[in-house]
Design an enzyme around this catalytic site. Structure first.
Site, PDB file in Angstrom:
ATOM      1  N   LYS A  47       0.790  -1.173   0.231  1.00 44.51           N
ATOM      2  CA  LYS A  47      -0.020  -0.107  -0.049  1.00 44.51           C
ATOM      3  C   LYS A  47       0.901   1.213  -0.074  1.00 44.51           C
ATOM      4  O   LYS A  47       0.370   2.234  -0.537  1.00 44.51           O
ATOM      5  CB  LYS A  47      -0.923   0.091   1.270  1.00 44.51           C
ATOM      6  CG  LYS A  47      -0.071   0.039   2.420  1.00 44.51           C
ATOM      7  CD  LYS A  47      -1.150  -0.151   3.491  1.00 44.51           C
ATOM      8  CE  LYS A  47      -0.664  -0.195   4.858  1.00 44.51           C
ATOM      9  NZ  LYS A  47      -1.450  -0.892   6.193  1.00 44.51           N
ATOM     10  N   ARG A  85      -7.585  -1.156  17.251  1.00 43.56           N
ATOM     11  CA  ARG A  85      -7.847  -0.825  16.082  1.00 43.56           C
ATOM     12  C   ARG A  85      -8.860  -1.934  15.535  1.00 43.56           C
ATOM     13  O   ARG A  85      -9.731  -2.051  16.243  1.00 43.56           O
ATOM     14  CB  ARG A  85      -6.789  -0.589  14.861  1.00 43.56           C
ATOM     15  CG  ARG A  85      -6.927   0.222  13.807  1.00 43.56           C
ATOM     16  CD  ARG A  85      -5.888   0.489  12.800  1.00 43.56           C
ATOM     17  NE  ARG A  85      -5.693  -0.871  11.886  1.00 43.56           N
ATOM     18  CZ  ARG A  85      -4.752  -0.679  11.027  1.00 43.56           C
ATOM     19  NH1 ARG A  85      -4.245   0.314  10.568  1.00 43.56           N
ATOM     20  NH2 ARG A  85      -4.528  -1.808  10.294  1.00 43.56           N
TER      21      ARG A  85
HETATM   22  C1  LIG Z   1      -0.182  -1.573   6.708  1.00 39.66           C
HETATM   23  C2  LIG Z   1      -0.625  -2.948   7.269  1.00 39.66           C
HETATM   24  C3  LIG Z   1       0.297  -3.636   7.484  1.00 39.66           C
HETATM   25  C4  LIG Z   1       1.873  -3.398   7.316  1.00 39.66           C
HETATM   26  O1  LIG Z   1       2.305  -2.595   8.374  1.00 39.66           O
HETATM   27  P1  LIG Z   1       3.988  -2.178   8.468  1.00 39.66           P
HETATM   28  O2  LIG Z   1       4.086  -1.472   9.739  1.00 39.66           O
HETATM   29  O3  LIG Z   1       4.139  -1.022   7.255  1.00 39.66           O
HETATM   30  O4  LIG Z   1       4.752  -3.525   8.259  1.00 39.66           O
HETATM   31  C5  LIG Z   1       0.129  -5.062   8.253  1.00 39.66           C
HETATM   32  N1  LIG Z   1      -1.083  -5.257   8.593  1.00 39.66           N
HETATM   33  C6  LIG Z   1      -2.037  -4.554   8.394  1.00 39.66           C
HETATM   34  C7  LIG Z   1      -3.618  -4.843   8.677  1.00 39.66           C
HETATM   35  C8  LIG Z   1      -1.985  -3.196   7.677  1.00 39.66           C
HETATM   36  O5  LIG Z   1      -3.268  -2.360   7.631  1.00 39.66           O
END
Ligand SMILES: *Cc1c(COP(=O)(O)O)cnc(C)c1O
Length: 354
Positions: A35, A128
């Protein structure tokens, strides 16, 4: 043409290789989270070449764009009910916590003649996404009544909102839920997804304090792109922090006072700026601004350069201590996560892969 988001394919691929090797050696699969660079297909190829097992993204459109990669596609953000049709069409596995949404996915899967895989997210305190632990049995019972849904596994997300650090204790609870799914409900649990880049440091902890046995997947974004774990911000050995850089061009270079002349009101963003009198300073303006980048997350490669302000489309720097620059020259910055996210999202920034 500038500004450019410069991507060093070799460095990025090495970051991915180092981390997938490390995870695979510990029996973990890796979701490459795309993303932060909007799932750009050339950048995603570095993920594939580096050995990620899954592609994961928050947005369906990004996953749809990755259709030509053989790795399964995982939707990270909880699906909206209104997009159930596209989730089932473009996504192999989605992360879920709402029975109403899972019911909608089930109906859509039946229409499309598919079984849709889900990972049930459990909230272990970060607040969250995820079901509350006391709702586990009721939720699982409801899901198991849905014929076109397969519970592929369980997962947790930490650090993102509440800043809760993953530990052996909280992740052990996740493993316990996976075992209950298996033992009490007869579900074959393929995946126990133990978090994001903030869980990585656990791989280096002593026995009993590290990642608990049973966790078999991590979802990695920041660690792959910037080579750092995110629980404590430590650099990961063997990785690069500068696989992504911003390059922008100087459009004005002049000596000016360090305090504006006239009554100081609000700046363009509604803040009242304050200034320190350092006398006459050499200032450079770059043709990049807040519409393109989260300026506070930029780090000039030349540490003699100081960012002193930015508006929508201008970045102002004090370059008094960095002589030799001229109008038309470029300045390069290393990036923190927020800067990379914004630069990759701005349509005004050209992505250049080297
Ligand atoms: C963005 C996201 C990740 C990745 O997180 P990083 O800190 O960039 O490794 C993993 N799990 C979910 C649910 C996310 O939204």
């Amino acid at each position: 043409m500038y500004p450019q988001l410069l991507i060093n394919a070799e460095k990025l691929t090495q970051n991915v290789r180092v981390l997938t090797d490390k995870c695979h050696a510990k029996g973990l699969t890796v979701m490459g989270v795309s993303k932060v660079f909007c799932a750009d297909s050339k950048i995603s190829a570095c993920y594939a070449n580096g050995g990620v097992d899954f592609f994961a993204d928050s947005r369906i459109v990004n996953l749809a764009n990755l259709a030509s990669f053989p790795q399964p596609k995982v939707l990270l953000r909880l699906p909206s009910i209104s997009e159930a049709q596209n989730v089932v069409r473009y996504v192999d596995i989605s992360l879920n916590s709402e029975i109403a949404t899972i019911t909608a996915l089930n109906q859509e899967a039946a229409i499309q003649g598919k079984t849709h895989k889900i990972i049930l997210m459990i909230d272990l305190g970060d607040l969250r996404e995820g079901i509350w632990p006391t709702d586990f049995d009721a939720t699982v019972t409801a899901i198991l009544a849905l014929k076109n849904i397969e519970i592929y596994g369980v997962g947790v997300n930490l650090t993102c909102y509440g800043g809760v650090v993953p530990k052996n204790e909280n992740l052990s609870q996740l493993v316990t839920f996976a075992k209950r799914l298996q033992d009490q409900y007869g579900v074959v649990v393929s995946m126990v997804s133990g978090g994001n880049s903030s869980s990585l440091y656990l791989l280096d902890q002593p026995e009993g304090q590290g990642l608990p046995e049973g966790i078999n997947n991590l979802r990695l974004g920041e660690a792959l792109v910037l080579g750092r774990e995110t629980a404590y911000g430590d650099v990961i050995e063997g990785t690069f922090q500068d696989a992504f850089q911003l390059v922008a061009e100087i459009i004005e270079l002049k000596e000016k006072p360090s305090i504006p002349i006239g009554e100081i009101g609000m700046d363009a963003f509604g803040n009242k700026p304050t200034f320190e009198d350092k006398g006459l300073r050499k200032r450079a303006i770059l043709s990049v601004g807040r519409q393109d980048v989260n300026v506070s997350n930029l780090i000039p490669v030349d540490s003699r350069i100081e960012i002193i302000g930015a508006s929508s489309d201008h970045l102002i720097m004090d370059v008094t201590d960095a002589p030799g620059l001229e109008v038309g020259d470029t300045v390069t910055f290393n990036l923190e996560y927020g800067a990379l996210l914004s630069l990759a999202t701005s349509p005004y920034v050209r992505r250049v892969m080297i």
